[in-house]
Design a protein around this motif. Structure first.
Motif, mmCIF file in Angstrom:
data_model
loop_
_atom_site.group_PDB
_atom_site.id
_atom_site.type_symbol
_atom_site.label_atom_id
_atom_site.label_comp_id
_atom_site.label_asym_id
_atom_site.label_seq_id
_atom_site.Cartn_x
_atom_site.Cartn_y
_atom_site.Cartn_z
ATOM 1 N N PRO A 45 0.810 -1.221 0.000
ATOM 2 C CA PRO A 45 0.000 0.000 0.000
ATOM 3 C C PRO A 45 0.841 1.268 0.000
ATOM 4 C CG PRO A 45 -0.483 -1.385 1.935
ATOM 5 C CD PRO A 45 0.546 -2.102 1.141
ATOM 6 N N LEU A 46 2.075 1.177 0.474
ATOM 7 C CA LEU A 46 2.921 2.372 0.616
ATOM 8 C C LEU A 46 3.788 2.615 -0.612
ATOM 9 C CD1 LEU A 46 3.838 1.797 4.363
ATOM 10 C CD2 LEU A 46 2.198 3.441 3.424
ATOM 11 N N LEU A 47 3.685 1.729 -1.606
ATOM 12 C CA LEU A 47 4.470 1.918 -2.834
ATOM 13 C C LEU A 47 3.670 2.765 -3.824
ATOM 14 C CD1 LEU A 47 5.885 -1.684 -3.360
ATOM 15 C CD2 LEU A 47 6.956 0.276 -2.205
ATOM 16 N N PRO A 48 4.361 3.530 -4.654
ATOM 17 C CA PRO A 48 3.636 4.364 -5.614
ATOM 18 C C PRO A 48 2.730 3.540 -6.534
ATOM 19 C CG PRO A 48 6.032 4.782 -5.708
ATOM 20 C CD PRO A 48 5.815 3.726 -4.688
ATOM 21 N N ASP A 49 3.215 2.356 -6.986
ATOM 22 C CA ASP A 49 2.434 1.557 -7.940
ATOM 23 C C ASP A 49 1.681 0.401 -7.283
ATOM 24 O OD1 ASP A 49 3.541 3.250 -9.772
ATOM 25 O OD2 ASP A 49 5.066 1.829 -10.472
ATOM 26 N N GLY A 50 1.730 0.301 -5.950
ATOM 27 C CA GLY A 50 1.043 -0.811 -5.284
ATOM 28 C C GLY A 50 1.660 -2.147 -5.647
ATOM 29 N N LEU A 51 0.970 -3.238 -5.304
ATOM 30 C CA LEU A 51 1.477 -4.573 -5.650
ATOM 31 C C LEU A 51 0.352 -5.453 -6.158
ATOM 32 C CD1 LEU A 51 3.967 -5.520 -2.764
ATOM 33 C CD2 LEU A 51 4.543 -5.024 -5.157
ATOM 34 N N GLU A 52 0.641 -6.149 -7.232
ATOM 35 C CA GLU A 52 -0.222 -7.233 -7.726
ATOM 36 C C GLU A 52 0.532 -8.516 -7.401
ATOM 37 O OE1 GLU A 52 -3.218 -7.235 -9.152
ATOM 38 O OE2 GLU A 52 -3.376 -5.048 -9.073
ATOM 39 N N LEU A 53 0.153 -9.164 -6.319
ATOM 40 C CA LEU A 53 0.908 -10.345 -5.883
ATOM 41 C C LEU A 53 0.370 -11.596 -6.549
ATOM 42 C CD1 LEU A 53 1.176 -9.685 -2.029
ATOM 43 C CD2 LEU A 53 2.946 -9.392 -3.770
ATOM 44 N N ILE A 110 -3.171 -4.937 -4.304
ATOM 45 C CA ILE A 110 -3.079 -3.857 -3.319
ATOM 46 C C ILE A 110 -2.754 -2.553 -4.048
ATOM 47 C CG2 ILE A 110 -1.939 -3.069 -1.201
ATOM 48 C CD1 ILE A 110 -1.210 -5.991 -0.674
ATOM 49 N N PRO A 111 -3.743 -1.677 -4.175
ATOM 50 C CA PRO A 111 -3.469 -0.401 -4.836
ATOM 51 C C PRO A 111 -2.385 0.386 -4.097
ATOM 52 C CG PRO A 111 -5.846 -0.705 -4.429
ATOM 53 C CD PRO A 111 -5.129 -1.794 -3.699
ATOM 54 N N GLY A 112 -1.608 1.155 -4.870
ATOM 55 C CA GLY A 112 -0.515 1.919 -4.263
ATOM 56 C C GLY A 112 -0.956 3.281 -3.762
ATOM 57 N N GLY A 113 -0.018 4.002 -3.197
ATOM 58 C CA GLY A 113 -0.263 5.371 -2.747
ATOM 59 C C GLY A 113 -1.271 5.484 -1.621
#
Ligand SMILES: O=C(O)C1=C[C@@H](OP(=O)(O)O)[C@@H](O)[C@H](O)C1
Ligand SMILES: C=C(OP(=O)(O)O)C(=O)O
Length: 441
Positions: free
Chosen positions: A184-192, A229-232
């Protein structure tokens, strides 16, 4: 002396108990304590984690978060955390002690820093546990990682932007959980994309539950192979209440069902994502008399128990405790699909087989299973090795309470990793222990 009033290092001599009788309140959950403390640190502002665990693993998380710049204050039984949000300090060396989940979760978050080093003062336990699957995922995201063959000591340097990433969930769910705290804290989020035969689904759901409690959006496929998990985003500071601990309570339940008497155990909510909640159903299937009234379980112990065959992956941290009941039951119990038990504080398949054989039990193992034939009469009178593993110590204690003669367990102070008041709790139920000087580090 520690808070439990016991020496720094001790063996325990477990005396046979004629009965166990009384009331206990389940200790706070280890897995929710570690998650809530981390999420609180990832929020900006002040959060209150009500009723935190006092175990070594909880202490390890608090220490590392403080080293990373969080404000930590213990007020009564609560932790008040002033978070560092998405900016843990860079250039810090963290020591998560022997806490696997704490170590892995922090390793994920370390990709927010421009450099974090990880060491452990448990080279023979955490130092031997595999970290490679998580390090690989982090490095695919663009982090720089260094390690000793995929194990501690290691270092991780970000920053990373996020995106689609595969992570193996075959050896531990903790790698994916770690990335779920980071995403959640990354600019681009994560697609795990969780690859392999996914193990320990329950803790992954506890991580999703924690994200939701801190206002973070995430969605997952039913089988958990895809987690989005959407980012930003930001973790929202707040107040969360730690529920009671099922893995530790499973050992109290196993002791209570195998001795005569009556034990009431409170603070164990029925709707709970801890997989070890299943221990109640397993013990009932074995013939135990356990009645639930709201959050309170009442055990009438000493009923004859019989063997079961179960997939143990849904309740990994209760398998040792349930093995205690199985060793005293009629017939042969098998726990299937438990390979990951080999990768815990000790090898909980081979080391358990060895300790139970030392006690005279018939035990076999495969790569993926453990089988034990119960006995109505356990001689005891031996010294067993606790293997520096809290759950092995719980299992051996359950057996000592039912043996004909006392059992000595070496290095019993390692109980403090997850359940510092374990022996004290059993004493209030009538158990008797001696705490001689430790013969194992
Ligand atoms: O996420 C967690 O808090 C945990 C996950 C489980 O580990 P694995 O996923 O390695 O089985 C469990 O055994 C451990 O005690 C705690
Ligand atoms: C394996 C355990 O913990 P961790 O993986 O967090 O060290 C446990 O609590 O039994």
């Amino acid at each position: 002396m520690s808070a439990d009033g016991l020496p720094e290092k001790f063996d325990v001599i477990v005396h046979p108990a004629a009965e166990l009788r009384g009331e206990l309140r389940a200790q706070p959950s280890k897995n929710y304590t570690t998650r809530y403390l981390l999420a609180a640190a990832l929020a900006e502002g002040e959060s209150r984690v009500v009723g935190v665990a006092t175990s070594e693993d909880a202490g390890a998380m608090l220490r590392c978060l403080e080293d990373w710049g969080a404000g930590v204050e213990l007020v009564g039984g609560d932790a008040v955390i002033r978070g560092f949000g998405s900016s843990p300090r860079s250039g810090v060396t963290l020591n998560p002690g022997n806490a696997g989940a704490v170590a892995r979760f922090l390793m994920g978050v370390a990709a927010l820093t421009t450099g974090t080093a990880f060491v452990t003062d448990y080279p023979d336990s955490l130092g031997r546990r595999p970290q490679g699957d998580l390090l690989e995922a982090l490095s695919r995201l663009g982090a720089r990682v260094q390690s000793r063959d995929g194990m501690f000591p290691l270092s991780i340097s970000g920053p990373v932007r996020g995106g689609v990433v595969e992570v193996s969930a075959e050896r531990s769910s903790q790698y994916a959980s770690a990335l779920m705290f980071l995403g959640p804290l990354l600019p681009d989020g994560l697609e795990l994309r969780l690859t392999g035969d996914i193990k320990s689904h329950a803790p992954l759901r506890q991580t999703l539950d924690t994200l939701a409690a801190f206002g973070v959006q995430a969605s997952a496929s039913d089988d958990l192979s895809r987690i989005s998990i959407p980012g930003g985003q930001a973790f929202r500071a707040g107040r969360v209440l730690v529920p009671g601990d099922y893995p530790g309570s499973a050992a109290i339940l196993a002791a209570a069902v195998t001795r005569p008497g009556e034990v009431r155990l409170s603070n164990l909510r029925e709707q709970d994502l801890q997989g070890e909640r299943e221990a109640v159903a397993v013990l009932r299937e074995m013939g135990a008399d356990i009645v639930r009234d709201g959050d309170v379980l009442t055990v009438r112990g000493g009923r004859p128990l019989h063997a079961v065959t179960r997939d143990g992956d849904g309740f990994t941290d209760a398998v040792q405790a349930l093995t205690g009941a199985a060793a005293l039951a009629d017939g042969t119990t098998t726990w299937e699909n438990v390979y990951t038990l080999r990768l815990k504080e000790c090898d909980r398949i081979s080391d358990t087989r060895r300790e139970l054989q030392r006690l005279g039990l018939t035990v076999t193992e495969t790569q993926n299973s453990l089988t034990v034939t119960g006995t109505p009469s356990l001689a005891g009178g031996v010294t067993a090795d606790g293997h520096g593993d809290h759950r092995m110590i719980m299992l051996l204690t359950v057996l000592g309470l039912s043996a004909q003669a006392p059992i000595r367990i070496t290095g019993a102070h390692h109980i403090r990793k997850s359940y510092p008041m374990f022996f004290r709790h059993l004493e209030t139920l009538g158990a008797r222990f001696e705490y001689p000087e430790a013969t194992r580090a």
